[in-house]
Structure formats: structure tokens, C-alpha cells
Design an enzyme around this catalytic site. Structure first.
Site, short mmCIF file in Angstrom:
data_model
loop_
_atom_site.label_atom_id
_atom_site.label_comp_id
_atom_site.label_asym_id
_atom_site.label_seq_id
_atom_site.Cartn_x
_atom_site.Cartn_y
_atom_site.Cartn_z
N ARG A 85 0.84 -1.19 0.00
CA ARG A 85 0.00 0.00 0.00
C ARG A 85 0.87 1.23 0.00
NH1 ARG A 85 -3.22 -1.90 5.39
NH2 ARG A 85 -3.90 -3.91 4.54
N ARG A 136 9.11 7.86 5.65
CA ARG A 136 8.76 9.20 6.13
C ARG A 136 9.31 9.47 7.53
NH1 ARG A 136 2.52 9.17 5.18
NH2 ARG A 136 2.67 11.12 6.36
N TYR A 190 12.39 3.87 -2.97
CA TYR A 190 11.61 5.08 -2.77
C TYR A 190 12.52 6.30 -2.92
CZ TYR A 190 7.46 2.84 -0.64
OH TYR A 190 6.31 2.11 -0.40
N ASP A 229 0.38 5.31 1.25
CA ASP A 229 -0.54 6.10 2.07
C ASP A 229 -1.11 7.28 1.28
OD1 ASP A 229 -0.28 4.64 4.57
OD2 ASP A 229 1.79 5.35 4.55
#
Lengths: 246, 246
Positions: free
Chosen positions: A50, A199, A110, A52
Site C-alpha cells: 500500500r 517518512r 523510494y 498512504d
């Protein structure tokens, strides 16, 4: 039963994340609606993981299985014409029947973009975290080196997240900066990520860049396995899922 | 009476253009509302020129005159905190009382961005015109050379536009392309632009790039002074007002 592998770009700005929900716009919801329009079957589209709300993807990967005469080319062009403009299918390939976008993922990369200058941007503001305070990139790079290797990343996992274990292997982590420009990019590759891990790492690297903590403190935070030691979570809009390897 | 000169960046996506209207979100409307909040005076903010709905600016320039004790620094920080996130003031400087952002503008530079590949983009789709057909950049560059100099640009002006004359001087016009990438940029500098002039030029340059007309045809269209000879107007979202010189 055919199995289709999709590589997907999306702009997360106007989505409530990947996962389908009762209400709210989701990437999975949009994809499953488009697959339904083409097949008249309710088919699950499963991603590598997933993302966010507000997080973007350049190369999210997903699969779906169905009995159909439709080909990969049919889905590639059909889905692209049915999907909204903030989702683009980059490829649709045949996959082994056993292929699973989440279980078979070996590594993910990422990127997190930071705009480091006094003024925010109007153009592209939805794609980078604006930080006024001048960041000391050398210290951030030094801290980022502590991420590489196999570690328990509990300190960077959101509390209350369900999971079996929090040990992951990071194969690369680096900060890139324009020579004279205000843009910073943090890139990280690992065999898996905990919830909010990137994050939370970025939030803590920024604390290093602002000289609130040292690169040595960063390594200590990692070793503490204690989420409360790390800094606040960076906002979602700077984060991009770049690629998934299998 | 003080006169303030502003340099303004904006994302035109969610605006109905520069000019204030009875309804709909405009850049001028947002700026005048913010100036009103700071001064309690209804003050006109005048730009170097209007930009149409959907057109962006990196360096729009404007002025406003008022009797106030507030300083340039007050307006710089005050406006930036009052304005929505899609408008950013890059500078607020004192100007001569006679300075006028439109009448005193010597040259303006616009850029127009094209994404030239099969697939559209999700990320950044609001900042470039997606064209599938492979564009022949060499021919476009050759055609663009016909723009440089002093010419009557009626062929690239929207019909029915009110104006005194349609002669303008273009000091530079060029196409830039990534060496291997899918991005094209058209950059043009002139002492003034007619309504829709850049977008009509871009539409016609794209017809050259698609080999529908030749670079020689492009020069013939310019000389025809006939809007109906030129191609359809390019969409607004690829266009950026980059800078204004005085």
C-alpha cells in the site's frame, strides 16, 4: 486463469492512498473499477504494498488474475483509456500464474524530494516537502549511511503497526543535491519497508540536517528500537515509490 | 503614495486566469484580497499582462500603489502568509511612483513544455502538453527561426481580439530537447505578445513537428496575416510566463 502484471504511475495528491475503502478515491478502487468495466468481473488488483494518502508512485507494481480472452495489449490500452488522468499504466505484461506482486517483491526503491529554500514553490508544490531552514547535507548523508545493512527498524515504524517482525535489509540509502539548486533527494532501496518507515527516516534525517541531532545520534536512535526517539513523520507529498524489483 | 513591484509565481491549474471576475478564482482577485486584508484599502494590482485560465507563471510582474506605512518587507511576508499555496511572491521591491507593470515592460519570456512520448504522465501532467506523435524537432527549430525579428503576427492572434496593431519584435525563439528524454521546451522572448500568440505559434510548430506542414509553410502562414491558416491553439497548461524585463 491468466495473471497480469502492471507497472503503474500515479499522482497521489487527490487519492486516499492505494487501498480501497468504503468511501474516498483510492488507486486500487479506480483500477478495480476499470478492470470491472473491461471484464464485468469483480477482480482484486494487488500491489507490491500500500501507499498512504498523498504518496505518489512512478513504478508501483501490481497483479490481477482473471479468466478472460483479453490480452495484455487490450488491458494496457483499455485501462489507460478508462483510468483518470492521475493514474497511468506504464506496462501490462503476462506473469506466471504464481506471480504475486507483494509476496514476490525482492526490493523496492523510494525517493523523497525536499525543496530547501526560504520560499515555498507554487509550481510542483504537491511533489516536494518545503523546508525553510538550511539543511546541512553532509551530515544527512553521513547519518543515512547508518541505514545500510540488516537492522531492526522499529524506531522508524509507526507505533501500533501490525507486523511479524521489523528487521529489514537496506541495500542503498543516499542524499543527492543539486550543485547550486535548492532541491534534495533522498533515495532508499530495501527488501521491504515498515509502515511510515521512509517518512519517519526522512523526518529524522531532517533533524540531522538542521543540526538538532548528530549523525551519531541518528545511529543511536536506530539502535534504540524506540519510535519515540525518532523525529516527527515527514509529510506524504514528497514521497515517491520509484520501482519494485522481482 | 508608494508604488510596490511584485514578482509572482503561480500555478494556473485552479485559476480562471489572471484577471479578476465576478465569479471564479483569479490570481488578481486573490492578490487584491490579500492586499485588502493588509491595508483595508481596495487597491488595484496590475500585471505586465493577463494570463489566460490554466496558464502558469514563474515570474509574472505586477505593481500596486497605495498610501501606507507598510514596507516592502511587510508586504513580502504578509502577502506570502495570506495567499493560497498556488501563489508565491518571490519579491516585493519599491518602485518609482511612475512605474507601471504593463506599460513599462520591455520584453517578456514564455516557455511552453511538451511531453512527447506514447504515454501521458500522471506526475506533472498539469505542466506540459502531452503529444503522442513523434515530433521532428529539427523542423520545428527551423520553423521557429521565422519568428525572430519584427513582424506582423496577425496570423497567430486570436480573431476578434481588440488591439491597436499586431506588429511585435521577437528577439529569441528556440526549441530545446533532452538528449534522450521525451521533454521539449519552446522558449520565446518578445517586446509584447498578442492574445493567444504563444499558444497559436506552438500549435503551428507542432504541425511542423508532425510533418503536416513544412518550415517554409510556417513562414508563409506568418506572412499570410490570416489566423485561419495557422493550426489550432495549444492547450494552456503547457505555458509558463517565465520573466518580464523593464
Amino acid at each position: 486463469m491468466k495473471n497480469f502484471k502492471l507497472i503503474i504511475e500515479y499522482d497521489g495528491t487527490d487519492f486516499n492512498g492505494w487501498q480501497i475503502q468504503k468511501s474516498g478515491r483510492t488507486i486500487q478502487g479506480a483500477l478495480e473499477a476499470a478492470v470491472f468495466q473491461m471484464t464485468r468481473q469483480n477482480i482484486r488488483v494487488t500491489a507490491s504494498g500500500r501507499t498512504d494518502a498523498g504518496v505518489h508512485a512512478l513504478g508501483q507494481t501490481a497483479h490481477f488474475r482473471c479468466k478472460t480472452r483479453l490480452t495484455t495489449d487490450d488491458f494496457f490500452s483499455g485501462l489507460n483509456s478508462l483510468l483518470p488522468a492521475d493514474i497511468v499504466i506504464h506496462s501490462c505484461q503476462p506473469a506466471d500464474e504464481s506471480f504475486h506482486a507483494r509476496y514476490d517483491a525482492r526490493e523496492k526503491t523510494y525517493c523523497y524530494y525536499i525543496l530547501n529554500r526560504d520560499l515555498p514553490a507554487a509550481i510542483g508544490r504537491q511533489y516536494a516537502w518545503h523546508i525553510k531552514n538550511r539543511l546541512y547535507v553532509g551530515a544527512m548523508q553521513q547519518a543515512a549511511e547508518a541505514l545500510v545493512g540488516t537492522h531492526d527498524f522499529s524506531a522508524f515504524e509507526n507505533t501500533g503497526s501490525p507486523r511479524s517482525d521489523s528487521i529489514r535489509t537496506v541495500s542503498a540509502a543516499r542524499i543527492m543535491s543539486d550543485e547550486h539548486g535548492p532541491h534534495l533527494t533522498f533515495e532508499i532501496t530495501a527488501n521491504g519497508f515498515l509502515r511510515y518507515m521512509v517518512r519517519n527516516i526522512v523526518g529524522t534525517l531532517v533533524a540531522v540536517g538542521r543540526c538538532k541531532i548528530t549523525p551519531a545520534d541518528f545511529a543511536t536512535i536506530r539502535d534504540s528500537l524506540d519510535r519515540s526517539q525518532a523525529a516527527a513523520t515527514a509529510p506524504p507529498h514528497g514521497l515517491f515509490l520509484v520501482s519494485v524489483t522481482y
